[in-house]
Design a protein around this motif. Structure first.
Motif, PDB file in Angstrom:
ATOM      1  N   ALA A 129      55.079   7.533   4.559  1.00 33.31           N
ATOM      2  CA  ALA A 129      53.855   6.657   3.117  1.00 33.31           C
ATOM      3  C   ALA A 129      53.075   7.901   2.623  1.00 33.31           C
ATOM      4  O   ALA A 129      53.101   8.044   0.760  1.00 33.31           O
ATOM      5  CB  ALA A 129      53.180   5.602   3.541  1.00 33.31           C
ATOM      6  N   THR A 154      53.545   9.406  -0.847  1.00 32.72           N
ATOM      7  CA  THR A 154      52.517   8.876  -2.603  1.00 32.72           C
ATOM      8  C   THR A 154      52.458  10.035  -3.618  1.00 32.72           C
ATOM      9  O   THR A 154      52.263  11.053  -3.125  1.00 32.72           O
ATOM     10  CB  THR A 154      51.529   8.503  -1.822  1.00 32.72           C
ATOM     11  N   LEU A 186      45.440  11.401  -3.665  1.00 37.17           N
ATOM     12  CA  LEU A 186      46.824  10.933  -3.456  1.00 37.17           C
ATOM     13  C   LEU A 186      46.518   9.383  -4.503  1.00 37.17           C
ATOM     14  O   LEU A 186      45.561   8.632  -4.351  1.00 37.17           O
ATOM     15  CB  LEU A 186      47.588  10.455  -2.299  1.00 37.17           C
ATOM     16  N   ARG A 187      47.380   8.475  -4.835  1.00 35.61           N
ATOM     17  CA  ARG A 187      47.753   7.057  -5.736  1.00 35.61           C
ATOM     18  C   ARG A 187      47.013   6.609  -4.606  1.00 35.61           C
ATOM     19  O   ARG A 187      47.647   5.815  -3.472  1.00 35.61           O
ATOM     20  CB  ARG A 187      48.310   7.174  -6.433  1.00 35.61           C
ATOM     21  N   HIS A 188      46.026   5.123  -4.419  1.00 36.06           N
ATOM     22  CA  HIS A 188      46.365   4.732  -4.133  1.00 36.06           C
ATOM     23  C   HIS A 188      45.351   3.557  -4.906  1.00 36.06           C
ATOM     24  O   HIS A 188      44.582   3.440  -5.369  1.00 36.06           O
ATOM     25  CB  HIS A 188      44.532   5.025  -2.761  1.00 36.06           C
ATOM     26  N   PRO A 193      46.735   5.676   0.807  1.00 40.93           N
ATOM     27  CA  PRO A 193      47.779   5.965   0.559  1.00 40.93           C
ATOM     28  C   PRO A 193      48.937   4.764   0.134  1.00 40.93           C
ATOM     29  O   PRO A 193      48.744   3.772   0.619  1.00 40.93           O
ATOM     30  CB  PRO A 193      48.552   6.802   0.422  1.00 40.93           C
ATOM     31  N   SER A 194      49.085   4.549  -1.764  1.00 40.77           N
ATOM     32  CA  SER A 194      49.633   3.250  -1.972  1.00 40.77           C
ATOM     33  C   SER A 194      51.275   3.207  -1.115  1.00 40.77           C
ATOM     34  O   SER A 194      51.301   2.015  -1.213  1.00 40.77           O
ATOM     35  CB  SER A 194      49.774   3.973  -3.718  1.00 40.77           C
ATOM     36  N   LYS A 195      51.746   3.946  -0.903  1.00 39.33           N
ATOM     37  CA  LYS A 195      52.308   3.829  -1.140  1.00 39.33           C
ATOM     38  C   LYS A 195      52.511   3.215   0.956  1.00 39.33           C
ATOM     39  O   LYS A 195      53.574   2.891   1.941  1.00 39.33           O
ATOM     40  CB  LYS A 195      53.634   4.811  -0.362  1.00 39.33           C
ATOM     41  N   SER A 196      51.427   2.937   1.509  1.00 34.70           N
ATOM     42  CA  SER A 196      51.489   2.802   2.998  1.00 34.70           C
ATOM     43  C   SER A 196      50.210   0.741   2.607  1.00 34.70           C
ATOM     44  O   SER A 196      50.136   0.832   1.585  1.00 34.70           O
ATOM     45  CB  SER A 196      50.261   3.769   3.428  1.00 34.70           C
TER      46      SER A 196
END
Length: 188
Positions: free
Chosen positions: A39, A43, A136-138, A145-148
């Motif tokens: 993830a 991200t 990372l984008r959060h 991280p936004s994908k996690s």
């Protein structure tokens, strides 16, 4: 010189069980850490990081950050189980390994707590210097991280704490086996 069974008798005969639990929890942490690393790699960079031209963390750095201790713990626990069942697990070796891995896991767990759970790694002056997650984008309220997901992060940190406790138990059992060996290998 192979170790006889006399060092691992009595309550110490449960040492392989502790090692099996270490292996199970390490595999579980490895799975959660692999999901987190995947993830984090996917991200995108945070807008603030782009403005300040902070570098994106390399995929290798993310993988080592997430998977180093779980991977080597799996290898170590498999090796220790093999040594134990072939009657050549020396108590001093087990004590040294338990101490090294306890320190390693405590360090890894502290970094995970600092960078992902507590957010203490993100001071305003050196933002992004300590922990790569800030780049990372959060979500605004989290450094995950936004994908996690927060669940994966908290599961990894919680299971890591259990592995630390299991290494304490493993170290105590190894220390008792060393003491028994010094007394002449007599069981209770």
């Amino acid at each position: 010189m192979a170790v006889t069974l006399t060092q691992w008798t009595g309550k110490l005969r449960y040492t392989p069980l502790v090692n099996i639990f270490i292996l199970i929890f390490a595999i579980t942490v490895f799975g959660a850490a692999a999901s987190y690393a995947n993830a984090a790699i996917k991200t995108p960079m945070d807008d603030q990081a782009l403005i300040y031209m902070r570098p994106r963390p390399s995929n290798g750095k993310i993988i080592v950050y997430a998977l180093f201790m779980p991977f080597f713990t799996i290898l170590q626990s498999l090796a220790d189980l093999a040594l134990h069942f072939y009657l050549s697990l020396h108590p001093v070796y087990a004590l040294v390994v338990a101490t090294i891995y306890f320190i390693g896991w405590l360090t890894q767990w502290s970094i995970w707590m600092n960078c992902e759970v507590s957010g203490l790694g993100f001071d305003n002056a050196g933002k992004g210097e300590t922990c790569f997650q800030v780049n990372l984008r959060h979500a605004p309220s989290s450094y995950v991280p936004s994908k996690s997901s927060d669940g994966i992060v908290h599961a990894r940190v919680g299971l890591g704490a259990i592995v630390i406790a299991l290494y304490v138990a493993y170290g105590v059992m190894a220390a008792l086996a060393v003491a028994r060996k010094r007394r002449g290998g007599k069981g209770r």
